[in-house]
Design an enzyme around this catalytic site. Structure first.
Site, PDB file in Angstrom:
ATOM      1  N   ALA C 334       0.864  -1.186  -0.055  1.00 43.58           N
ATOM      2  CA  ALA C 334      -0.055   0.014  -0.026  1.00 43.58           C
ATOM      3  C   ALA C 334       0.983   1.210   0.172  1.00 43.58           C
ATOM      4  O   ALA C 334       1.237   1.771   0.888  1.00 43.58           O
ATOM      5  CB  ALA C 334      -0.973  -0.235   1.188  1.00 43.58           C
ATOM      6  N   ALA C 335       1.116   1.689  -1.276  1.00 43.58           N
ATOM      7  CA  ALA C 335       2.416   2.660  -1.172  1.00 43.58           C
ATOM      8  C   ALA C 335       1.932   4.028  -1.152  1.00 43.58           C
ATOM      9  O   ALA C 335       2.674   4.832  -0.483  1.00 43.58           O
ATOM     10  CB  ALA C 335       3.073   2.232  -2.701  1.00 43.58           C
ATOM     11  N   GLY C 338       3.657   7.405  -0.964  1.00 44.75           N
ATOM     12  CA  GLY C 338       4.939   7.022  -1.499  1.00 44.75           C
ATOM     13  C   GLY C 338       6.123   7.777  -0.539  1.00 44.75           C
ATOM     14  O   GLY C 338       7.186   7.389  -0.779  1.00 44.75           O
ATOM     15  N   GLY C 339       5.697   8.127   0.527  1.00 42.34           N
ATOM     16  CA  GLY C 339       6.729   8.359   1.649  1.00 42.34           C
ATOM     17  C   GLY C 339       7.691   7.267   1.828  1.00 42.34           C
ATOM     18  O   GLY C 339       8.854   7.327   1.786  1.00 42.34           O
ATOM     19  N   GLU C 358      -0.889   0.094  -5.140  1.00 36.19           N
ATOM     20  CA  GLU C 358      -1.832   1.187  -4.353  1.00 36.19           C
ATOM     21  C   GLU C 358      -3.204   0.878  -5.018  1.00 36.19           C
ATOM     22  O   GLU C 358      -3.492   0.766  -6.254  1.00 36.19           O
ATOM     23  CB  GLU C 358      -1.523   2.420  -4.752  1.00 36.19           C
ATOM     24  CG  GLU C 358      -2.591   3.530  -4.204  1.00 36.19           C
ATOM     25  CD  GLU C 358      -2.687   3.078  -2.724  1.00 36.19           C
ATOM     26  OE1 GLU C 358      -1.935   2.969  -2.044  1.00 36.19           O
ATOM     27  OE2 GLU C 358      -3.833   3.196  -2.460  1.00 36.19           O
ATOM     28  N   CYS C 461      -1.065   2.482  11.466  1.00 41.20           N
ATOM     29  CA  CYS C 461      -0.892   3.811  12.384  1.00 41.20           C
ATOM     30  C   CYS C 461      -2.197   3.825  13.306  1.00 41.20           C
ATOM     31  O   CYS C 461      -2.966   4.783  13.661  1.00 41.20           O
ATOM     32  CB  CYS C 461      -0.935   5.185  11.227  1.00 41.20           C
ATOM     33  SG  CYS C 461      -2.651   5.127  10.326  1.00 41.20           S
TER      34      CYS C 461
END
Lengths: 187, 824, 653
Positions: C334-335, C338-339, C358, C461
């Site tokens: 799950a890109a 892109g961080g 993604e 998160c």
């Protein structure tokens, strides 16, 4: 995703040549460092959804098992074909162009921002310029600290620049990294 | 004055002996003979005094002859000897030759001085040569014209015999007879010349006719006489030619009534002019013959220099330019100096001659396809433009309409001229006044107005640059064709492969201010091609005489930079291609072959003086210079290190080369790995590597270099050091190349082929430098990439507070690169 | 004038408890307890009175009668309070004790509101306004909240009582009184912080917990479920810290793009642009924390040129845990945006290959834009549902997989408030289910026999156990994978036993990060090593465990981590380590308790939940008008906090 056909290749190469001159050879022949193999081979150009990508061959190999509709991008996108069918270099190609640029222009810090908002480069904003630029050449625009900011087409030769008044246009804006903010969706 | 001189002249013979004692003997016996002659010709006073004069000169002649005889017998060609004297000769100065009289006096004096010390003066040089050749002619003369001389001068017989009574042998007697007859003959003509000359000088208007006679004498087949004639004529003309140009009266003028005086002057002028014309024609004809070449050219030069305003100067100029690169050193120097003086004091001829001269030279160069002696171009260096431009500025003040013309000349020049333009103009005023007062300096009357001058100015410029460009182009083509066709047999010419290139480059560097911006582009292109020339034929290994040497190419780069620098304040132009050239030339440099000074200078001007370098390029140069410093003498390496220091101080980012930091490779853009042999500094990816060379250099046998290397490697990446090193690469090079002698005897030999000798001189350097750079480079490089990875991992661990002894040791041992104090 | 007298009386009213305490206060503690127990009825009855004889004068007269008694009662109260303060001193140690007397009158004010808003609705208007401006006063006093807090603890232990049903209802009717709410929260927290000493007899913990949940919910605006789970997870004191931390914004952090520059150079450039920054922390070589800046940090030429990425500190962690090597094959499931992908690419120096997947089409643009801006060239961006990836890329086909799973985002409440209310239990369930599928997919992608790799890093998160430990535990059960240390020397170990769940003990190798502890978003990282390509877990645990350690130690990155695990105590960094230690103990002694609580109220908990579920709905209309006032109160509070937070870095650096 497919290789470029004959005239597509010529078109793309012509565009690139305007910026990198003989370094185009390097661009095409450099060994790539992407890809898990120890010998990833060279770079090649691929067309995918009317975008042209400059990508290591080994990546191309591994991208084959991704269906066309799900493949979004690979390697570096250097340009795209407009609906009119003409080919444009996009700002994403800046890294390649900057690394091999033949004609460079350095901007004074004061004029960086105006260029990043898509304005042309004026004589007044010129910090430095490579010699032997002739009108129509592709020019890569740098900041004084060598940060590549974008690229454009020379409007004046280096010689003419001397006589040019400060408001004269030196480089016609084509693309700048401000586009990453301004219009991310077009990229 | 003739009278007064007569009185004195009776006495001279007795006076003279004290001057040169050893000559006394032969002088005395001649004396007797001449005394007797004098008794015969006693009644002609003028004759007496001339002969007296001739006596002296004859006596001198004899003595000098013998000197030269000896010399000839020693070394076959007296030509060299002449030249060797000639070299010291400074350009002819007109002053000493006032009258024949004065000339003679002068000669006596200077001849003594000449014998004493070798400093001489054009004037009596002429005479010397004449008499040398005269000796030859005498020998020839003996056989040839004994009979006719015999019957021609039978009335002299009796005295002769009477004289030679004591010598019984007929043969000897005959010899002497002929000798003397020839001698006699010569004396006569000489006397005649002298006499005529005297008359002319004493009162030109009266006996202008005698010019013809003198010309007649010049027709004589005896070369010596001819030369004498030419010379005396030269003297005469130099004296009597008026300070204005003579315009012959048209028919209409002729038939209209005029006063006696006017008629008289007209007649005088016309005859003078005719004579002069005839003389010039003769000169120009003779100048072609090898025998007379020197004399003729000397006459021409002296004339042109003395009376550049007078009629027929164009012909003079032409013939001079024809000789401007003659193989004969003497002639060449004469011509060059003449033209030089033409350029340097335009006042006399108001500049037209400059234009013509330049034009002619340009054509000459064109005709000879640039195969000329460098001197012929060097004369351009003495052209002056400033005064003229000062003028132009003044006009700009009041007339706007010349704006466009001014554009053609570039602005900086004018600005710098502006301030001293005021005093210049004042000086001109004064000189003008002085000129009018002093009639001898006639330039002013021909002073054309400013527009005229500017026109000529532009002409001159264009001609000069045309020449330069032609030379450049020619060199380029010659290189081009020689590089594609393998045989170098296409003759390199008498003056080496590219005789004119060097002076041409110098000239360009000097006149760059005047260079029109429109030409700048072409100039740059030419220089670029030249600088890059031999890189073409490098792949074809055949040694080609036509190719430029490294030094020459470096020069091209230098000139390019000078040209740019002089116009730089308008626009900061980055001469990428020349940097590329320099980058490659550094590799091609060989200490023995190429001049290190040029290299040092180019390092100074191209790298140290440039305001702003982009990071990639600077890094590439730093790396290459460091490598360069490894493999050459201490002078070279010192200058290189100085440059490196300068670069590192100027752009901080390059100091990353000093630390063994990860990510360098990726930071260096698309090139992930350092390519030592890349031709383009921007593509070498130098930021991916580290300056391991410094580590080795710290062990350099030369203390100064090792300390320098240590200071460099200790230079940390914090912004703190902003001071720049005062010493320039040139200085460094100079110091160390001087010091080389004093430092170590073996340095000399090392200089020739560096590595092995160098190794022997220092153990540390040896083990490294025995290996050739390429392999060493590669080996150390991969070694360092490995070490860098190790270092990187080690860093990570450090952050996790976990020391790994083994790795640390390895790292400690292998690399001491300074870590950044500030942990950014 | 009248106001003053009223005021007096109010004071008198509230002081009544001290009065009747006063007699016993000289006697033994037990009596005190008794007094306490008696108090509630007295209070109640007084309210009854007030309610009955609302319009009548006599009520006032009764007040006056009481008044005389109050005269001497004051000293008594003082004495009593002194005693109490002494008595309190043992349990909660605070140095404010000597000040106790001075605060007495202040404390009077503290107490009035209880009374005041009790009858604020009932008694005549003038009292209301009195009470209102008293409220004003207290708002002002809230600034020095902590002292008050202590005082209240010292002051009120005796008479604090959970509000009764009635009171709650009344409170529900009237506009909520934030200060009183806050104070009650403090009270309850204090009591719960050591319940067995402070518990009033006859009360049981769950009432307190229930009340606390209700109050926290209404005060901070969490929904029932979320606050409930939080309370289950954290000890009350820590819970308060956490919730407070959620109110603050985290400092902006940026990551240097080592593909283009170095942190030192970037920092120099930005400093010259007037950006005020510092190295992020000792655990990151590439992070910078930005305090403030004259220029928009997201629009500098350097940003546009891809010299750095705006990226929260927490999102560094999974990549550091993944520790990718050059020339590896990687998948980022799950890109976007892109961080992490660009960070991975930078660590790999653009070698190897990264499949950046993604699922959400709209996020693809920003993903590829960021990749190009940062000069990443070794990526293939594809748009699949992560669960299909094994089929697409082939099973066991890559060396490492980074799965930053889509989650409830309960760790980033400070970033988006909506999470507080939007997420419900079944949302979490949905997420957890998806995550379980994804992690199985991730594991299937990885080739166990890869020379350099064979690792999966799972991160969310979210701080929900069911989205983190539960998922990992599930993976451990389903596939032959082992947990390995994350290689992060900070963060708190994951739960391996939570409420009724029992997870694999190795789960303490996972790492949890909390705003209040690490000053970064709530985050969870777990690193798995795939032992074999078998689809079912290996039968034996321990041998494999050891074997895995051995195997790991062959791989030197993880060797680092492994050894580092061993030496950890010695090199433990001050606060975070200490905290985590204490935290562990807390967990140990907390879990049983929280569990028994569950045992106790599992069933009725659900009842109350759905009870509460409709409760807010019917209150919606009534509360609507004061809802926003709560909001704004919270707002200004947060502002204050933010300012204070702003200062701290200044004098930190």
């Amino acid at each position: 995703m497919r290789p470029l056909d004959e005239n597509e290749t010529t078109v793309v190469f012509e565009k690139l040549f305007k910026f990198v001159g003989n370094n185009l050879k390097k661009i095409v022949e450099n060994p790539s460092n992407e890809g898990p193999e120890t010998e990833p081979g060279r770079y090649c150009f691929r067309l995918q959804k009317n975008r042209v990508y400059y990508v290591s061959e080994s990546l191309v190999k591994r991208a084959t098992n991704i269906s066309r509709k799900n493949l979004v991008s690979l390697g570096t996108c250097i340009g795209k074909y407009t609906h009119a069918g003409s080919f444009h270099l996009t700002i994403m190609s800046l890294n390649i162009l900057a690394a091999n640029a033949k004609h460079k222009v350095w901007l004074k810090p004061t004029s960086e921002m105006s260029f990043l908002y898509g304005n042309h480069v004026l004589k007044g904003g010129l910090g430095r310029i490579t010699d032997s630029i002739v009108p129509g050449d592709g020019v890569v625009v740098f900041s004084m600290s060598d940060v590549p900011l974008g690229f454009g087409i020379a409007a004046k030769s280096t010689q003419d620049c001397r006589k040019l008044d400060p408001n004269g246009i030196v480089v016609l804006h084509q693309a700048d990294i401000g586009e990453y903010l301004r219009d991310e969706d077009e990229l | 004055m003739g009278k007064s001189s007569r009185k004195q002249k009776v006495i001279p013979p007795p006076l003279l002996p004290p001057d040169v004692p050893e000559e006394d003997i032969e002088f005395s016996d001649e004396d007797l003979k001449f005394v007797q002659e004098n008794t015969d010709y006693a009644r002609f006073v003028s004759r007496i005094d001339t002969t007296a004069i001739n006596k002296q000169c004859g006596g001198r002649v004899k003595s000098v002859e013998e000197k030269y005889e000896e010399e000839r017998s020693k070394k076959k060609t007296h030509q060299e000897e002449n030249e060797s004297n000639e070299i010291l000769v400074d350009p002819v100065d007109v002053l000493p030759v006032k009258t024949l009289d004065g000339k003679l006096h002068f000669r006596t004096v200077t001849k003594k001085s000449k014998l004493a010390e070798a400093d001489t003066d054009e004037a009596e040089q002429d005479i010397l040569e004449d008499e040398n050749i005269l000796n030859k002619s005498q020998r020839r003369a003996k056989a040839k014209k004994s009979k006719k001389e015999a019957k021609k001068q039978e009335k002299e017989w009796p005295e002769e015999i009477a004289l030679e009574e004591e010598t019984p042998q007929a043969a000897v007697l005959a010899e002497v007879k002929e000798e003397l007859s020839a001698e006699e003959m010569f004396e006569n003509s000489k006397n005649k010349l002298a006499e005529l000359g005297m008359e002319l000088l004493s009162d030109p208007e009266a006996n202008i006719k005698s010019l013809k006679e003198m010309l007649e004498i010049c027709k004589d087949e005896d070369t010596k006489i001819v030369k004498l004639g030419l010379l005396s004529l030269l003297a005469v003309f130099k004296d009597i030619i008026p300070g204005y140009r003579i315009r012959l009266p048209t028919e209409k003028e002729l038939e209209m009534k005029v006063s006696k005086e006017v008629k008289k002057t007209r007649f005088y002028e016309s005859t003078l002019l005719k004579a002069y014309k005839a003389y010039l024609q003769k000169l120009i004809i003779l100048e072609k013959l090898p025998v007379y070449n020197q004399v003729a050219t000397r006459c021409i030069c002296t004339l042109l220099e003395a009376v550049p305003h007078f009629n027929y100067r164009d012909n003079l100029l032409i013939s001079i330019v024809r000789n401007i690169s003659s193989p004969d050193e003497v002639v060449r120097r004469l011509c060059c100096s003449t033209i030089g003086s033409l350029f340097s004091n335009e006042g006399k001829h108001g500049g037209e001659l400059t234009v013509q001269a330049v034009r002619l030279i340009a054509d000459h160069v064109k005709a000879h396809n640039c195969q000329l002696h460098p001197n012929s171009i060097e004369v351009f260096m003495s052209i002056r433009f400033d005064e003229d431009i000062g003028r132009r500025d003044k006009e700009d003040a009041n007339k706007k309409k010349y704006k466009k013309n001014n554009k053609r000349n570039n602005q900086e020049e004018q600005n710098q001229v502006q301030e001293n333009e005021r005093k210049k103009s004042k000086r001109e005023m004064m000189s003008k006044i002085r000129d009018e007062v002093t009639a001898d300096h006639m330039g002013v009357t021909y002073e054309p107005d400013a527009i005229e001058r500017r026109k000529m100015q532009t002409e001159t410029l264009s001609a000069v640059f045309e020449t330069y460009f032609r030379i450049l182009r020619n060199t380029m083509y010659s290189i081009g064709e020689s590089s594609e066709e393998a045989n170098t047999t296409s003759n390199p010419g008498a003056f080496g492969s590219h005789p004119l290139l060097a002076p041409c480059l110098d000239g360009l560097a000097k006149f760059t201010q005047q260079l029109d911006l429109d030409y700048m582009g072409d100039l740059m292109n030419y220089l670029k091609k030249l600088a890059s020339s031999s890189s073409v034929s490098n792949n074809t290994k055949q040694k080609n005489s036509k190719l430029l040497t490294v030094s020459e190419r470096l020069r091209c780069c230098l000139v390019a930079f000078r040209v740019m620098r002089s116009n730089l304040n308008a626009l900061n132009v980055d001469l990428q291609d020349f940097f590329v050239q320099l980058y490659n030339l550094i590799l091609e440099y060989r200490p023995g072959r190429d001049s290190g000074i040029v290299l040092a200078e180019s390092l100074k001007i191209m790298l140290c003086d440039d305001r702003h370098q982009d990071m990639q390029k600077a890094a590439a140069f730093v790396k290459r210079l460091a490598t360069f410093a490894l493999c050459f003498g201490c002078a070279e390496s010192m200058s290189a290190l100085v440059t490196v220091k300068n670069l590192l101080q100027k752009n901080v980012k390059c100091r990353n080369l000093l630390e063994n930091d990860a990510g360098g490779g990726s930071v260096s853009g698309s090139i992930a790995k350092y390519q030592p042999y890349a031709t383009d500094p921007n593509l070498s990816g130098a930021l991916a590597t580290v300056l391991w060379e410094l580590k080795i250099l710290t062990k350099h046998y030369h203390p100064a270099i090792s300390t320098m290397a240590t200071t460099l490697s200790n230079m940390n990446t914090s912004q703190s050091q902003t001071f720049l090193s005062a010493v320039t690469p040139q200085q460094a090079f100079a110091d160390f190349s001087l010091e080389k002698e004093s430092f170590e005897p073996k340095n000399e030999s090392r200089k020739l082929n560096n590595k092995r000798k160098r190794g022997s001189s220092s153990e540390e350097a040896q083990n490294v430098l025995e290996i050739d750079m390429g392999r060493l480079n590669k080996k150390l490089k991969e070694n360092f990439t490995i070490l860098r990875d190790i270092k990187e991992d080690e860093r990570e661990r450090m952050e996790k507070k976990k020391p790994l002894k083994k790795l640390n040791n390895v790292v400690k041992k292998k690399l001491k690169n300074p870590k950044s104090k500030k942990k950014f | 004038m009248a106001a003053l007298t009223r005021n007096k009386k109010k004071g008198a009213n509230s002081q009544t408890p001290p009065l009747n305490k006063q007699t016993k206060s000289h006697t033994t503690p037990p009596l005190k307890k008794a007094a306490k127990s008696q108090k509630p009825p007295l209070k109640k009855q007084r309210k009854f009175i007030s309610e009955e004889k609302l319009p009548e004068k006599p009520e006032v007269s009764t007040d006056e009668e009481e008044e005389e008694e109050n005269e001497q009662s004051d000293e008594g109260s003082e004495l009593g309070s002194d005693l109490f303060s002494d008595s309190d001193e043992e349990e909660n140690d605070d140095d404010a004790e000597p000040l106790a007397d001075d605060f007495l009158d202040g404390s009077d004010d503290e107490e009035r509101p209880l009374g005041s808003d009790l009858d604020s609705d009932s008694v005549e208007p003038d009292i209301e306004e009195i009470s209102r401006d008293i409220d004003e006063k207290r708002k002002r006093e809230e600034q020095d909240a902590d002292d008050d807090f202590k005082i209240n603890i010292k002051e009120q232990p005796a008479e604090f009582q959970l509000p009764t049903q009635k009171e709650l209802e009344e409170e529900a009717r009237g506009p909520p009184d934030l200060p009183s709410l806050q104070m009650r929260i403090r009270e309850i927290v204090r009591v719960l912080s050591n319940f067995k000493d402070l518990r009033p007899n006859g009360t049981n913990r769950k009432d307190y917990v229930e009340q606390l949940k209700a109050d926290l919910g209404s005060y901070y605006g969490y929904n029932e479920f979320l606050i409930g789970t939080l309370i289950e997870m954290f000890h009350v004191v820590e819970l308060m810290e956490l919730i407070e931390a959620f109110e603050k914004k985290r400092p902006t952090s940026i990551r240097t793009n080592t593909l283009k520059t170095r942190r030192r150079d970037l920092a120099d450039v930005l400093l010259n642009r007037g950006v005020n920054l510092d190295p992020l922390s000792k655990w990151s070589k590439v992070g910078l924390v930005v305090y403030d800046s004259q220029v928009p940090i997201g629009a500098t030429p350097e940003y546009l040129a891809g010299y750095y990425m705006l990226q929260s500190a927490s999102s560094f962690l999974p990549v550091m845990a993944l520790a990718p090597r050059e020339n590896e094959r990687l998948v980022d499931m799950a890109a976007a945006p892109g961080g992490k992908t660009t960070y991975v690419a930078a660590l790999m120096k653009n070698t190897g290959i990264i499949y950046a997947n993604e699922m959400k089409v709209p996020r693809l643009k920003s993903l590829s834009a960021n990749l190009h801006r940062m000069g990443v060239t070794n990526t293939i961006v594809c748009n699949y549902d992560g669960r299909e990836l094994p089929k697409v890329l082939g099973q066991n086909s890559v060396d490492r997989v980074l799965l930053d799973a889509p989650c409830s985002g309960t760790g980033v409440i400070s970033k988006d408030e909506s999470v507080k209310t939007s997420k419900s239990a079944d949302d979490i369930k949905k997420f957890a289910h998806l995550q379980k599928q994804l992690i199985l997919g991730a594991i299937d992608l990885v080739d166990a026999n890869s020379k350099t790799g064979g690792y999966i890093v799972y991160s969310t998160c979210s701080i929900m156990v069911s989205e983190n430990e539960a998922v990992i535990d599930y993976a451990l059960k389903k596939r032959d994978v082992k947990l390995v240390p994350c290689g992060l020397d900070f963060g708190q170990p994951g739960f391996f036993r939570f409420s009724e769940h029992r997870f694999h003990p190795s789960l303490e190798k996972t790492r949890r990060f909390y705003p209040h502890v690490h000053n970064m978003d709530g985050f969870f990282v777990a690193k798995l090593k795939k032992m074999s390509n078998a689809m079912q877990p290996s039968a034996t645990d321990e041998p494999v465990e050891t074997m895995e350690q051995a195997q790991v130690s062959s791989d030197d990155d993880d060797e680092a981590e492994a050894i580092e695990q061993l030496v950890k105590p010695s090199v433990a960094n001050g606060q975070s380590k200490g905290e985590s230690n204490t935290k562990e103990n807390k967990n140990e002694q907390k879990f049983p308790r929280s569990k028994e609580i569950h045992k106790g109220k599992r069933n009725k908990n659900t009842i109350t939940k759905n009870g509460n579920a409709e409760e807010p709905r019917k209150q919606k209309k009534t509360r609507s008008q004061w809802k926003n006032e709560i909001a704004q109160a919270r707002e200004e509070k947060r502002k204050a906090k933010r300012e204070s937070a702003k200062e701290t870095p200044k004098h930190m650096r």
